[in-house]
Design a protein around this motif. Structure first.
Motif, PDB file in Angstrom:
ATOM      1  N   ASP A   1       0.090  -1.409  -0.103  1.00  0.00           N
ATOM      2  CA  ASP A   1       0.220   0.007  -0.061  1.00  0.00           C
ATOM      3  C   ASP A   1       1.206   0.862   0.046  1.00  0.00           C
ATOM      4  OD1 ASP A   1       1.069  -0.430   2.693  1.00  0.00           O
ATOM      5  OD2 ASP A   1      -1.158   0.150   3.646  1.00  0.00           O
ATOM      6  N   LEU A   2       2.666   1.497   0.035  1.00  0.00           N
ATOM      7  CA  LEU A   2       3.124   2.516   0.132  1.00  0.00           C
ATOM      8  C   LEU A   2       2.235   3.367   0.751  1.00  0.00           C
ATOM      9  CD1 LEU A   2       3.037   2.838  -4.439  1.00  0.00           C
ATOM     10  CD2 LEU A   2       4.707   1.631  -3.147  1.00  0.00           C
ATOM     11  N   PRO A   3       2.984   2.939   2.204  1.00  0.00           N
ATOM     12  CA  PRO A   3       3.008   3.321   3.263  1.00  0.00           C
ATOM     13  C   PRO A   3       3.704   5.537   3.539  1.00  0.00           C
ATOM     14  CG  PRO A   3       4.387   1.834   4.477  1.00  0.00           C
ATOM     15  CD  PRO A   3       4.005   2.167   2.559  1.00  0.00           C
ATOM     16  N   THR A   4       3.582   5.608   3.984  1.00  0.00           N
ATOM     17  CA  THR A   4       4.210   7.795   4.119  1.00  0.00           C
ATOM     18  C   THR A   4       4.453   7.509   4.798  1.00  0.00           C
ATOM     19  OG1 THR A   4       2.149   8.694   4.422  1.00  0.00           O
ATOM     20  CG2 THR A   4       2.554   8.684   2.237  1.00  0.00           C
ATOM     21  N   PRO A   5       5.834   8.349   5.318  1.00  0.00           N
ATOM     22  CA  PRO A   5       7.227   7.760   4.443  1.00  0.00           C
ATOM     23  C   PRO A   5       7.306   6.880   3.697  1.00  0.00           C
ATOM     24  CG  PRO A   5       7.754   9.211   6.185  1.00  0.00           C
ATOM     25  CD  PRO A   5       6.675   8.554   6.541  1.00  0.00           C
ATOM     26  N   SER A   6       7.924   7.045   2.910  1.00  0.00           N
ATOM     27  CA  SER A   6       8.596   5.474   2.615  1.00  0.00           C
ATOM     28  C   SER A   6       9.295   5.536   0.742  1.00  0.00           C
ATOM     29  CB  SER A   6       7.420   4.332   2.847  1.00  0.00           C
ATOM     30  OG  SER A   6       7.146   4.576   1.313  1.00  0.00           O
TER      31      SER A   6
ATOM     32  N   TRP B   1      20.841   0.550  -2.254  1.00  0.00           N
ATOM     33  CA  TRP B   1      19.715   0.958  -2.366  1.00  0.00           C
ATOM     34  C   TRP B   1      18.848   0.739  -1.419  1.00  0.00           C
ATOM     35  CZ3 TRP B   1      17.376   4.620  -5.357  1.00  0.00           C
ATOM     36  CH2 TRP B   1      18.143   5.145  -6.015  1.00  0.00           C
ATOM     37  N   GLU B   2      19.903  -1.185  -1.328  1.00  0.00           N
ATOM     38  CA  GLU B   2      18.799  -2.049  -0.320  1.00  0.00           C
ATOM     39  C   GLU B   2      18.824  -1.606   1.195  1.00  0.00           C
ATOM     40  OE1 GLU B   2      20.684  -5.173  -1.470  1.00  0.00           O
ATOM     41  OE2 GLU B   2      19.543  -5.980  -2.572  1.00  0.00           O
ATOM     42  N   ARG B   3      20.048  -1.157   0.940  1.00  0.00           N
ATOM     43  CA  ARG B   3      20.787   0.063   2.449  1.00  0.00           C
ATOM     44  C   ARG B   3      18.553   0.766   3.090  1.00  0.00           C
ATOM     45  NH1 ARG B   3      26.031   2.856   3.599  1.00  0.00           N
ATOM     46  NH2 ARG B   3      25.300   4.146   1.681  1.00  0.00           N
ATOM     47  N   GLU B   4      19.140   1.846   1.722  1.00  0.00           N
ATOM     48  CA  GLU B   4      18.356   2.984   2.049  1.00  0.00           C
ATOM     49  C   GLU B   4      16.472   2.215   2.268  1.00  0.00           C
ATOM     50  OE1 GLU B   4      19.064   5.809   3.411  1.00  0.00           O
ATOM     51  OE2 GLU B   4      21.278   4.991   2.895  1.00  0.00           O
ATOM     52  N   ALA B   5      16.541   1.650   0.886  1.00  0.00           N
ATOM     53  CA  ALA B   5      14.654   1.290   0.690  1.00  0.00           C
ATOM     54  C   ALA B   5      14.653   1.028   1.124  1.00  0.00           C
ATOM     55  CB  ALA B   5      15.465   0.791  -0.385  1.00  0.00           C
ATOM     56  N   ASP B   6      13.505   0.987   1.905  1.00  0.00           N
ATOM     57  CA  ASP B   6      12.023   0.699   3.125  1.00  0.00           C
ATOM     58  C   ASP B   6      11.055  -1.456   1.983  1.00  0.00           C
ATOM     59  OD1 ASP B   6      11.933   2.365   4.924  1.00  0.00           O
ATOM     60  OD2 ASP B   6      11.590   3.848   3.312  1.00  0.00           O
ATOM     61  N   ALA B   7      11.714  -0.815   0.293  1.00  0.00           N
ATOM     62  CA  ALA B   7      10.819  -2.084  -0.240  1.00  0.00           C
ATOM     63  C   ALA B   7      11.847  -2.059  -1.141  1.00  0.00           C
ATOM     64  CB  ALA B   7       9.965  -2.625   0.146  1.00  0.00           C
ATOM     65  N   VAL B   8      12.507  -3.456  -1.259  1.00  0.00           N
ATOM     66  CA  VAL B   8      12.959  -3.497  -3.164  1.00  0.00           C
ATOM     67  C   VAL B   8      12.150  -4.619  -4.473  1.00  0.00           C
ATOM     68  CG1 VAL B   8      14.839  -3.887  -4.302  1.00  0.00           C
ATOM     69  CG2 VAL B   8      14.990  -2.804  -2.411  1.00  0.00           C
ATOM     70  N   VAL B   9      11.559  -4.200  -5.127  1.00  0.00           N
ATOM     71  CA  VAL B   9      11.449  -5.127  -6.060  1.00  0.00           C
ATOM     72  C   VAL B   9      11.714  -5.248  -7.662  1.00  0.00           C
ATOM     73  CG1 VAL B   9       8.893  -5.386  -6.252  1.00  0.00           C
ATOM     74  CG2 VAL B   9       8.984  -4.018  -4.923  1.00  0.00           C
ATOM     75  N   GLU B  10      11.703  -5.959  -7.600  1.00  0.00           N
ATOM     76  CA  GLU B  10      12.818  -6.924  -9.019  1.00  0.00           C
ATOM     77  C   GLU B  10      11.466  -6.377 -10.318  1.00  0.00           C
ATOM     78  OE1 GLU B  10      15.495  -7.466  -9.130  1.00  0.00           O
ATOM     79  OE2 GLU B  10      16.861  -7.171  -7.662  1.00  0.00           O
ATOM     80  N   VAL B  11      12.043  -6.570 -11.493  1.00  0.00           N
ATOM     81  CA  VAL B  11      11.472  -7.377 -12.349  1.00  0.00           C
ATOM     82  C   VAL B  11      12.865  -7.536 -13.418  1.00  0.00           C
ATOM     83  CG1 VAL B  11      10.992  -5.772 -14.788  1.00  0.00           C
ATOM     84  CG2 VAL B  11      10.324  -4.527 -12.842  1.00  0.00           C
TER      85      VAL B  11
END
Length: 231
Positions: A37-42, A198-208
């Motif tokens: 649901d892409l929470p704020t902030p994220s 990016w993995e260190r700073e992101a709240d979530a990482v999604v692959e394409v």
């Protein structure tokens, strides 16, 4: 069905008005099951590598922008791939329609965008033709969802002076999400950056990735979502 760009834009605005009048909550269908649901902030990173075309990744950004607009949210879209008109039209009616823009780039998308804003959500687009001058986030504007399509392209277009432009580094986008209290979604080509940052700073990482049929898919779980072909 009207196949012209102006007709598609008009139909999209009419659909938004219809759904808003009935308080229908439009969601990102399959994308929501992968992105949440892409929470704020994220900060959510959509990463990709070999075998995936950039246009396929951009369809994720387009769909998220349209869904947020139809839900009455304010959206900021920063594109490192397209000039502003194409990016704006893609966010409103989809990438396939946007690619059929007239060669002179003259289309009444601004008028349609104004009608859409009055109906519900609002959309600001920064494309390759105005990123250096307009990359700085407007301090007074409230943003629910900030989309950055092609981090490497934005960085190249805005230059190295991050004090004057939008900082699209991993830490910069994380900071942006906290300062604006918004959800930030960025597409990143893993071949052009250090993934661990990016993995260190992101709240979530999604692959394409690519499935057994050669189609681009979002997510690597049991039910990946297939993406349109894109460009």
């Amino acid at each position: 069905m009207n196949r012209t760009l102006a007709g598609q834009l008009a139909a999209d605005v009419e659909a938004i008005e219809f759904y808003l009048s009935r308080r229908v909550d439009l969601r990102a269908s399959g994308l929501e099951s992968v992105l949440g649901d892409l929470p704020t902030p994220s900060l959510t990173v959509v990463g990709y590598g070999d075998g995936v075309r950039p246009g396929q990744v951009s369809t994720v950004v387009d769909e998220l922008a349209r869904t947020a607009l139809r839900s009455g949210r304010s959206v900021e879209l920063t594109s490192g791939r397209e000039w502003t008109g194409v990016a704006r039209a893609s966010a409103m009616v989809g990438r396939r329609v946007a690619t059929r823009l007239p060669s002179d780039r003259e289309v009444d998308a601004s008028k349609m965008l104004g009608e859409m804003a009055s109906a519900g959500g609002s959309l600001v687009v920064r494309g390759l033709d105005d990123l250096p001058a307009s990359g700085v986030p407007h301090p007074a504007r409230v943003v629910d969802l900030w989309l950055v399509d092609d981090v490497a392209g934005v960085e190249e277009a805005t230059g190295v002076d991050q004090a004057l432009t939008l900082d699209v580094s991993p830490m910069g986008l994380r900071r942006l999400s906290r300062q604006k209290m918004c959800a930030v979604v960025a597409t990143v080509d893993w071949r052009l950056t250090q993934r661990w940052r990016w993995e260190r700073e992101a709240d979530a990482v999604v692959e394409v990735g690519v499935d057994e049929d050669g189609r681009a898919v979002l997510g690597d779980g049991h039910d990946p979502v297939r993406l349109p072909p894109g460009l």
